[in-house]
Design an enzyme around this catalytic site. Structure first.
Site, mmCIF file in Angstrom:
data_model
loop_
_atom_site.group_PDB
_atom_site.id
_atom_site.type_symbol
_atom_site.label_atom_id
_atom_site.label_comp_id
_atom_site.label_asym_id
_atom_site.label_seq_id
_atom_site.Cartn_x
_atom_site.Cartn_y
_atom_site.Cartn_z
ATOM 1 N N GLU A 14 -18.242 -0.987 -6.376
ATOM 2 C CA GLU A 14 -17.033 -0.564 -5.664
ATOM 3 C C GLU A 14 -17.353 0.214 -4.394
ATOM 4 O O GLU A 14 -16.718 0.005 -3.362
ATOM 5 C CB GLU A 14 -16.169 0.324 -6.566
ATOM 6 C CG GLU A 14 -15.319 -0.414 -7.562
ATOM 7 C CD GLU A 14 -14.473 0.528 -8.396
ATOM 8 O OE1 GLU A 14 -13.306 0.209 -8.645
ATOM 9 O OE2 GLU A 14 -14.977 1.600 -8.799
ATOM 10 N N HIS B 13 -30.512 -14.333 -22.825
ATOM 11 C CA HIS B 13 -29.721 -15.560 -22.908
ATOM 12 C C HIS B 13 -29.267 -16.044 -21.530
ATOM 13 O O HIS B 13 -28.188 -16.615 -21.389
ATOM 14 C CB HIS B 13 -28.519 -15.354 -23.827
ATOM 15 C CG HIS B 13 -28.907 -15.073 -25.242
ATOM 16 N ND1 HIS B 13 -29.388 -16.050 -26.084
ATOM 17 C CD2 HIS B 13 -28.926 -13.917 -25.947
ATOM 18 C CE1 HIS B 13 -29.667 -15.508 -27.260
ATOM 19 N NE2 HIS B 13 -29.399 -14.224 -27.202
ATOM 20 N N ARG C 148 -5.200 5.375 -1.106
ATOM 21 C CA ARG C 148 -4.774 4.121 -1.736
ATOM 22 C C ARG C 148 -5.498 2.910 -1.157
ATOM 23 O O ARG C 148 -5.478 1.835 -1.761
ATOM 24 C CB ARG C 148 -3.258 3.942 -1.572
ATOM 25 C CG ARG C 148 -2.451 4.999 -2.309
ATOM 26 C CD ARG C 148 -0.997 4.910 -1.948
ATOM 27 N NE ARG C 148 -0.389 3.686 -2.435
ATOM 28 C CZ ARG C 148 0.286 3.580 -3.577
ATOM 29 N NH1 ARG C 148 0.410 4.624 -4.353
ATOM 30 N NH2 ARG C 148 0.820 2.452 -3.940
ATOM 31 N N TRP D 146 -2.245 -2.907 2.883
ATOM 32 C CA TRP D 146 -3.389 -3.572 2.254
ATOM 33 C C TRP D 146 -3.009 -5.039 2.149
ATOM 34 O O TRP D 146 -2.064 -5.394 1.460
ATOM 35 C CB TRP D 146 -3.653 -2.970 0.871
ATOM 36 C CG TRP D 146 -4.870 -3.477 0.166
ATOM 37 C CD1 TRP D 146 -6.165 -3.096 0.363
ATOM 38 C CD2 TRP D 146 -4.902 -4.464 -0.883
ATOM 39 N NE1 TRP D 146 -7.000 -3.772 -0.498
ATOM 40 C CE2 TRP D 146 -6.246 -4.623 -1.274
ATOM 41 C CE3 TRP D 146 -3.924 -5.221 -1.519
ATOM 42 C CZ2 TRP D 146 -6.648 -5.498 -2.273
ATOM 43 C CZ3 TRP D 146 -4.315 -6.108 -2.516
ATOM 44 C CH2 TRP D 146 -5.656 -6.239 -2.888
ATOM 45 N N ASN E 188 6.141 -2.868 0.223
ATOM 46 C CA ASN E 188 5.048 -3.095 -0.717
ATOM 47 C C ASN E 188 5.481 -4.170 -1.692
ATOM 48 O O ASN E 188 6.616 -4.161 -2.166
ATOM 49 C CB ASN E 188 4.723 -1.820 -1.513
ATOM 50 C CG ASN E 188 3.994 -0.796 -0.694
ATOM 51 O OD1 ASN E 188 3.494 -1.085 0.381
ATOM 52 N ND2 ASN E 188 3.928 0.428 -1.193
ATOM 53 N N GLY E 189 4.576 -5.087 -2.030
ATOM 54 C CA GLY E 189 4.910 -6.131 -2.982
ATOM 55 C C GLY E 189 4.686 -7.509 -2.380
ATOM 56 O O GLY E 189 4.058 -7.664 -1.329
ATOM 57 N N LYS F 198 -18.645 0.941 -10.761
ATOM 58 C CA LYS F 198 -18.652 2.047 -9.802
ATOM 59 C C LYS F 198 -19.629 1.773 -8.665
ATOM 60 O O LYS F 198 -19.330 2.028 -7.499
ATOM 61 C CB LYS F 198 -19.027 3.372 -10.509
ATOM 62 C CG LYS F 198 -17.921 3.927 -11.368
ATOM 63 C CD LYS F 198 -16.797 4.503 -10.548
ATOM 64 C CE LYS F 198 -15.437 4.114 -10.918
ATOM 65 N NZ LYS F 198 -15.016 2.933 -11.537
ATOM 66 N N GLU G 97 -18.799 -0.201 -16.774
ATOM 67 C CA GLU G 97 -18.138 0.753 -15.887
ATOM 68 C C GLU G 97 -19.113 1.311 -14.853
ATOM 69 O O GLU G 97 -18.762 1.491 -13.687
ATOM 70 C CB GLU G 97 -17.521 1.878 -16.712
ATOM 71 C CG GLU G 97 -16.886 3.004 -15.908
ATOM 72 C CD GLU G 97 -15.714 2.550 -15.035
ATOM 73 O OE1 GLU G 97 -15.312 3.329 -14.159
ATOM 74 O OE2 GLU G 97 -15.214 1.407 -15.213
ATOM 75 N N CYS H 282 0.833 -1.196 0.000
ATOM 76 C CA CYS H 282 0.000 0.000 0.000
ATOM 77 C C CYS H 282 0.863 1.240 0.000
ATOM 78 O O CYS H 282 1.485 1.544 -0.997
ATOM 79 C CB CYS H 282 -1.032 0.030 1.109
ATOM 80 S SG CYS H 282 -2.492 0.869 0.463
ATOM 81 N N LYS I 236 -5.985 1.748 -4.375
ATOM 82 C CA LYS I 236 -6.001 2.627 -5.546
ATOM 83 C C LYS I 236 -5.101 2.094 -6.651
ATOM 84 O O LYS I 236 -5.475 2.065 -7.812
ATOM 85 C CB LYS I 236 -5.563 4.039 -5.135
ATOM 86 C CG LYS I 236 -5.564 5.053 -6.290
ATOM 87 C CD LYS I 236 -6.960 5.277 -6.826
ATOM 88 C CE LYS I 236 -6.993 6.380 -7.863
ATOM 89 N NZ LYS I 236 -8.314 6.484 -8.506
#
Length: 608
Positions: A488, A504, A27, A74, A100-101, A485, A481, A2, A603
Site C-alpha cells: 500500500e 506448492h 481519504r 478519486w 461521490n458515488g 501494508k 496484512e 472522495c 480511505k
C-alpha cells in the site's frame, strides 16, 4: 468519489472550504475544486493536492461569497484532469454539483440530455446530475433536485448550488455518506464528520433518500419525494485535536504509536471479572440467544477481511463455532447459505464501505443475526445493522489502516471469549484469556520499543522490489496484512502466503533479490516454520524473522531478528502486526514514498 464539503453562513466561505478539504485529504484523491455561490457561480479547479487548489483560489483575490461547495476527487470515470474535477456545472452555468458515488444509468441519461441541447465537457458520470437538475428546473430549486434524483440509478452523495439561490445548498444521499453539521449562524455539509468538528458538535446523518436544504440559519430535511422528514441530531464524540499529526512525521506513524491507547479504549469496560468473560452490550443478545448461534460468517474487505480471518481462528478454537470469512463484494452475489441461527459480522472501519454495506443488506434480508464492527459512530453500516460493537479507536487519518485493524482483532477476541464462556470454555481458561487481553496495551508498548531495530532492518532491505511474508495458523492472515501494508505505502510487489504453500508453487520466485519475512513466533507450528526458513535460504533468499522474546530458534539462520513479547497464539497476531506495520512504515520512508496518501488509494471505498 472522495470528499465533499459545503458551507453556508455569515462569513467568507472559500478558506473554510479549503480547510475542510485539507481535513479530508487522508481519504486519497487526484484533483480538487470549489464553487462559490452568487449571482454567478465562481468555480476553481486544480489537479493534484489541495494546496494547488488553494493557490489557484488565492489568485482570484478576496472572495466575499458566504456559500459554497468543494470536493476532492478519486477517479471512477475519466482520468485526473481539470475538466474531470468537481464541481461540475450544467450547460447554462446555473447549477454546480459535487458528487461521490457512481451513476449507473449515466450513459442513457447523457444521451437524452444531449438530444435536448445540453452540452457536456467532461468524461465523468457526475456531469449528468447538474444537467438533469437544469432540465427539471422551473424556478423551484428543491423540486428540480428531487425530480432529477428520482431518475438516477446508482449511488450518490451530493451537494448542489444554484445561482438563483445564493445562500442555499441542497445535499442528498443514496448509498454514499452525507453528514450535516448544525453551527451557530452557519450550517455545513460533508462526506464525513472530520471537516465539521471544528465548527460544531451537533450533526445529522442523512439516510438514503434524504434531502437536506441548508441556509445560514436553517436546515430542512425532506425526501426525494419532496416530503418532510425528521432525523435524530447526534453528537461528535472525539476531540478535533485527535485528527492532527502532533509531533509525528506522518499520521501513519502517529496511529501506530497510538495503539496501546486505542486498544485500551476498545477494552475499557468490556471485561467481566466475575464471569471471566466479556461484556459486549451492543450485540443486544441474551445468553440464551448467544447459545443458539450455530455458525458465524464474517464479511469484510482489505484490512477488515484480514481481521476477520484472524477472528475465524478465535471463534473456532475458543468458542467451537464453525466460522467462515467472506470477501464482502462476493457475499451477495454467491447467494450465501444463511439461517436464523447464523451470526453475520460485517467489519468496516468507516462503516461506509459499499461492498460491506451490500453484504449487510443481503444478510438481513436472509434473516441472519447481523452485528457490525465499525469505528465510526452513526455510520451507515452501524445504523442499518442496528446492533454491533464500536471499536473506539479514535479517528484514523492515514489511508493505510493500523489501529483500526488491531482494535478489530481485539473486539473479535473479546467476542470469542464471550461466546466461549457461553459454551464450553471453563472459568480458568476464560480468566487466562481475559487477563491476556487486559495486558494487550502493555504488550503493544513493549513491541513499539523495537522501533529502532525495525527501522534499521527496513532500511537495509529498502532496495527490494519484491517481498514475501509467510506465516502459519492465526499468523497467516497476519502475514497477509503485513504484505498489504508494505504494498500500500511503498508500491512494491509484496505477497503474503501460508508458509506451507511456498513449496506448492511460489517458491519458484525466490532468489537473492526476493527477501522473505517469516513469522517464527514461539507458538504451535514454529518447528514447521523453521523448516520453511531453511527452504527459503536454500533458494538464496534473505530472511527476516519475527520471534518471541529471547527465543533463539531462528538465530542460526538470520541476524535480522524482530522480537515481540511472549504471549499465547491468540495475542501473537496483535503484537506481530504492530511490528509489521513499523517495518512497512520505515521501508516506505526509506524509499521516499508518500506514506499517508498513497497513490490510487482512498480511505473509504464507497463505490462497488
Amino acid at each position: 468519489m472522495c470528499g465533499i464539503v459545503g458551507f453556508t453562513g455569515n462569513r467568507p466561505a472559500a478558506q473554510i472550504l479549503i480547510d475542510g478539504l485539507k481535513r479530508l485529504e487522508y481519504r486519497g484523491y487526484d484533483s480538487a475544486g470549489i464553487t462559490l455561490a452568487g449571482k454567478e457561480l465562481i468555480t476553481v479547479k486544480a489537479v493534484g493536492k489541495v494546496r494547488n487548489l488553494e493557490a489557484a483560489v488565492n489568485e482570484h483575490g478576496t472572495l466575499p461569497n458566504t456559500t459554497g461547495i468543494a470536493h476532492t476527487r478519486w477517479a471512477t470515470h475519466g482520468a485526473p484532469s481539470v475538466k474531470n474535477a468537481h464541481p461540475h456545472m450544467d450547460s447554462s452555468g446555473r447549477f454546480a454539483v459535487v458528487h461521490n458515488g457512481i451513476i449507473e444509468n449515466y450513459a442513457e441519461l447523457k444521451q437524452k440530455l444531449e438530444q435536448q441541447g445540453h452540452k457536456f465537457v467532461s468524461d465523468t458520470d457526475s456531469e449528468v446530475i447538474p444537467n438533469l437538475i437544469a432540465e427539471f428546473y422551473q424556478g423551484d430549486f428543491v423540486q428540480a433536485v428531487a425530480s432529477a434524483l428520482r431518475r438516477i440509478s446508482g449511488t450518490y452523495g451530493i451537494a448542489v448550488l444554484c445561482s438563483d439561490y445564493p445562500d442555499t445548498i441542497i445535499a442528498a444521499r443514496h448509498g454514499s455518506p452525507i453528514v450535516v453539521g448544525l453551527g451557530d449562524d452557519c450550517n455545513i455539509v460533508a462526506s464525513d464528520v472530520t471537516p465539521l468538528a471544528a465548527y460544531t458538535r451537533k450533526v445529522i446523518y442523512l439516510d438514503d433518500g434524504d434531502l437536506a436544504i441548508l441556509s445560514p440559519k436553517n436546515v430542512e430535511l425532506r425526501t426525494i419525494e419532496n416530503l418532510p422528514v425528521e432525523r435524530e441530531v447526534s453528537s461528535i464524540d472525539w476531540d478535533v485535536s485527535a485528527s492532527g499529526k502532533g509531533s509525528y512525521e506522518h499520521f501513519m506513524l502517529k496511529e501506530i504509536f497510538e495503539q496501546p491507547d486505542s486498544i485500551a479504549n476498545t477494552i475499557r469496560g468490556r471485561l467481566d471479572h466475575h464471569l471471566k468473560s466479556a461484556i459486549l452490550s451492543g450485540l443486544g443478545l441474551s445468553p440464551h440467544e448467544l447459545a443458539k448461534i450455530s455458525r458465524i460468517v464474517i464479511a469484510g474487505c482489505g484490512t477488515s477481511l484480514h481481521a476477520g480471518m484472524v477472528g475465524e481462528y478465535f471463534f473456532e478454537d475458543i468458542a467451537s463455532i464453525p466460522t467462515e470469512v467472506e470477501q464482502a463484494a462476493e457475499f451477495r452475489y454467491r447467494n450465501p447459505i444463511i439461517d436464523p441461527d447464523t451470526l453475520v459480522l460485517p467489519i468496516s472501519q468507516s462503516g461506509e464501505t459499499a461492498d460491506t454495506l451490500a453484504a449487510v443488506r443481503e444478510a438481513m434480508n436472509k434473516g441472519a443475526i447481523v452485528a457490525a464492527l465499525c469505528n465510526v459512530v452513526g455510520s451507515t453500516i452501524a445504523r442499518e445493522a442496528g446492533r454491533g460493537i464500536y471499536l473506539h479507536a479514535g479517528p484514523e487519518i492515514s489511508v493505510a489502516s493500523t489501529k483500526a485493524f488491531t482494535c478489530q482483532v481485539t473486539v473479535l477476541l473479546m467476542l470469542a471469549l464471550m461466546l466461549g464462556r457461553n459454551r464450553r470454555l471453563n472459568r480458568d481458561d476464560g480468566e487466562r484469556l481475559m487477563l491476556e487481553i487486559e495486558k494487550l496495551p502493555e504488550l503493544i508498548r513493549e513491541t513499539l520499543k523495537q522501533a529502532p531495530v525495525i527501522e534499521k532492518i527496513a532500511e537495509k532491505y529498502a532496495y527490494a522490489e519484491d517481498f514475501f511474508y509467510i506465516g502459519r495458523g492465526c499468523l497467516y492472515p497476519t502475514a497477509l496484512e503485513g504484505a498489504l501494508k508494505l504494498k500500500e505505502i511503498s508500491y512494491i510487489h509484496a505477497e503474503g502466503y501460508h508458509a506451507a504453500e511456498l513449496k506448492h508453487g511460489p517458491i519458484a520466485l525466490l532468489d537473492e533479490k526476493v527477501p522473505v519475512l517469516a513469522l517464527a513466533n514461539a507458538i504451535p507450528g514454529q518447528e514447521k516454520m523453521i523448516g520453511n526458513i531453511q527452504e527459503c535460504l536454500a533458494r538464496k533468499s534473505s530472511v527476516i524473522a519475527v520471534v518471541t522474546g529471547d527465543d533463539t530458534a531462528a538465530d542460526q539462520f538470520t541476524g535480522d531478528i524482530i522480537r515481540v513479547p511472549p504471549s499465547s497464539r491468540f495475542i501473537a497476531p496483535l503484537t506481530t502486526v504492530v511490528a509489521l506495520q513499523l517495518f512497512a512504515y520505515y521501508f516506505a520512508r526509506a524509499r521516499g514514498c508518500e506514506i499517508d496518501h498513497p497513490r490510487n488509494l482512498a480511505k473509504s471505498v464507497t463505490v462497488e
